[in-house]
Design a protein around this motif. Structure first.
Motif, PDB file in Angstrom:
ATOM      1  N   UNK A 198       4.872 -17.704 -16.595  1.00  0.00           N
ATOM      2  CA  UNK A 198       4.328 -16.477 -16.071  1.00  0.00           C
ATOM      3  C   UNK A 198       4.323 -15.389 -17.148  1.00  0.00           C
ATOM      4  N   UNK A 199       5.305 -15.397 -18.028  1.00  0.00           N
ATOM      5  CA  UNK A 199       5.392 -14.389 -19.092  1.00  0.00           C
ATOM      6  C   UNK A 199       4.112 -14.348 -19.918  1.00  0.00           C
ATOM      7  N   UNK A 200       3.623 -15.515 -20.323  1.00  0.00           N
ATOM      8  CA  UNK A 200       2.401 -15.566 -21.139  1.00  0.00           C
ATOM      9  C   UNK A 200       1.202 -15.024 -20.376  1.00  0.00           C
ATOM     10  N   UNK A 201       1.126 -15.325 -19.099  1.00  0.00           N
ATOM     11  CA  UNK A 201       0.023 -14.843 -18.268  1.00  0.00           C
ATOM     12  C   UNK A 201       0.059 -13.308 -18.161  1.00  0.00           C
ATOM     13  N   UNK A 202       1.251 -12.757 -17.982  1.00  0.00           N
ATOM     14  CA  UNK A 202       1.412 -11.304 -17.913  1.00  0.00           C
ATOM     15  C   UNK A 202       1.005 -10.667 -19.234  1.00  0.00           C
ATOM     16  N   UNK A 203       1.439 -11.261 -20.337  1.00  0.00           N
ATOM     17  CA  UNK A 203       1.097 -10.718 -21.656  1.00  0.00           C
ATOM     18  C   UNK A 203      -0.399 -10.821 -21.936  1.00  0.00           C
ATOM     19  N   UNK A 204      -1.033 -11.893 -21.473  1.00  0.00           N
ATOM     20  CA  UNK A 204      -2.486 -12.034 -21.639  1.00  0.00           C
ATOM     21  C   UNK A 204      -3.225 -10.934 -20.871  1.00  0.00           C
ATOM     22  N   UNK A 205      -2.794 -10.679 -19.645  1.00  0.00           N
ATOM     23  CA  UNK A 205      -3.407  -9.620 -18.838  1.00  0.00           C
ATOM     24  C   UNK A 205      -3.201  -8.272 -19.522  1.00  0.00           C
ATOM     25  N   UNK A 206      -2.005  -8.025 -19.988  1.00  0.00           N
ATOM     26  CA  UNK A 206      -1.687  -6.763 -20.646  1.00  0.00           C
ATOM     27  C   UNK A 206      -2.510  -6.579 -21.927  1.00  0.00           C
ATOM     28  N   UNK A 207      -2.658  -7.645 -22.690  1.00  0.00           N
ATOM     29  CA  UNK A 207      -3.465  -7.574 -23.923  1.00  0.00           C
ATOM     30  C   UNK A 207      -4.930  -7.312 -23.595  1.00  0.00           C
ATOM     31  N   UNK A 208      -5.440  -7.950 -22.541  1.00  0.00           N
ATOM     32  CA  UNK A 208      -6.833  -7.726 -22.131  1.00  0.00           C
ATOM     33  C   UNK A 208      -7.061  -6.274 -21.721  1.00  0.00           C
ATOM     34  N   UNK A 209      -6.158  -5.727 -20.934  1.00  0.00           N
ATOM     35  CA  UNK A 209      -6.314  -4.363 -20.431  1.00  0.00           C
ATOM     36  C   UNK A 209      -6.164  -3.333 -21.553  1.00  0.00           C
ATOM     37  N   UNK A 210      -5.196  -3.550 -22.438  1.00  0.00           N
ATOM     38  CA  UNK A 210      -4.966  -2.583 -23.515  1.00  0.00           C
ATOM     39  C   UNK A 210      -5.919  -2.789 -24.690  1.00  0.00           C
ATOM     40  N   UNK A 211      -6.499  -3.991 -24.784  1.00  0.00           N
ATOM     41  CA  UNK A 211      -7.371  -4.291 -25.915  1.00  0.00           C
ATOM     42  C   UNK A 211      -6.598  -4.476 -27.206  1.00  0.00           C
ATOM     43  N   UNK A 212      -5.319  -4.811 -27.087  1.00  0.00           N
ATOM     44  CA  UNK A 212      -4.466  -4.927 -28.270  1.00  0.00           C
ATOM     45  C   UNK A 212      -3.495  -6.096 -28.133  1.00  0.00           C
ATOM     46  N   UNK A 213      -3.330  -6.834 -29.235  1.00  0.00           N
ATOM     47  CA  UNK A 213      -2.335  -7.910 -29.258  1.00  0.00           C
ATOM     48  C   UNK A 213      -0.948  -7.375 -29.588  1.00  0.00           C
ATOM     49  N   UNK A 214      -0.863  -6.079 -29.878  1.00  0.00           N
ATOM     50  CA  UNK A 214       0.427  -5.441 -30.170  1.00  0.00           C
ATOM     51  C   UNK A 214       1.431  -5.710 -29.049  1.00  0.00           C
ATOM     52  N   UNK A 215       0.945  -5.743 -27.824  1.00  0.00           N
ATOM     53  CA  UNK A 215       1.833  -5.962 -26.674  1.00  0.00           C
ATOM     54  C   UNK A 215       2.442  -7.359 -26.663  1.00  0.00           C
ATOM     55  N   UNK A 216       1.831  -8.290 -27.398  1.00  0.00           N
ATOM     56  CA  UNK A 216       2.385  -9.645 -27.484  1.00  0.00           C
ATOM     57  C   UNK A 216       3.365  -9.764 -28.651  1.00  0.00           C
ATOM     58  N   UNK A 217       3.207  -8.912 -29.649  1.00  0.00           N
ATOM     59  CA  UNK A 217       4.043  -8.976 -30.856  1.00  0.00           C
ATOM     60  C   UNK A 217       5.319  -8.170 -30.717  1.00  0.00           C
ATOM     61  N   UNK A 218       5.214  -7.008 -30.077  1.00  0.00           N
ATOM     62  CA  UNK A 218       6.367  -6.120 -29.905  1.00  0.00           C
ATOM     63  C   UNK A 218       6.574  -5.880 -28.420  1.00  0.00           C
ATOM     64  N   UNK A 219       7.484  -6.632 -27.834  1.00  0.00           N
ATOM     65  CA  UNK A 219       7.688  -6.565 -26.387  1.00  0.00           C
ATOM     66  C   UNK A 219       8.430  -5.309 -25.945  1.00  0.00           C
ATOM     67  N   UNK A 220       8.855  -4.503 -26.916  1.00  0.00           N
ATOM     68  CA  UNK A 220       9.539  -3.258 -26.578  1.00  0.00           C
ATOM     69  C   UNK A 220       8.717  -2.021 -26.945  1.00  0.00           C
ATOM     70  N   UNK A 221       7.451  -2.220 -27.297  1.00  0.00           N
ATOM     71  CA  UNK A 221       6.589  -1.082 -27.612  1.00  0.00           C
ATOM     72  C   UNK A 221       6.317  -0.286 -26.338  1.00  0.00           C
TER      73      UNK A 221
END
Length: 76
Positions: free
Chosen positions: A1-24
């Motif tokens: 589920x973590x990867x799915x959440x991160x994929x959704x978050x990256x799509x919405x933000x338009x940035x892979x930063x959310x996958x690289x730095x989980x504390x941003x």
């Protein structure tokens, strides 16, 4: 589920930063605004079946990818 959440978050933000730095902080960095927040919650509902009422949304509890993952997983 973590990867799915991160994929959704990256799509919405338009940035892979959310996958690289989980504390941003996605709000302080401008990766997510109020409109993006609504889109994010709708995607969680559509893709994961997790319903987060906007009225119960507290930015301080949802401001990093790690916190978002924890909140969504606790609601599943």
């Amino acid at each position: 589920m973590k990867d799915q959440i991160l994929d959704i978050l990256a799509d919405i933000t338009g940035s892979d930063e959310v996958k690289k730095d989980l504390d941003v902080n996605i709000f302080e960095t401008g990766l997510l605004d109020s409109m993006g927040t609504v889109q994010l919650l709708l995607e969680f509902q559509n893709q994961l079946g997790v319903d987060v009422p906007v009225s119960e949304f507290d930015r301080s509890e949802w401001d990093t990818p790690n916190k978002i993952i924890a909140k969504v997983e606790s609601m599943k």
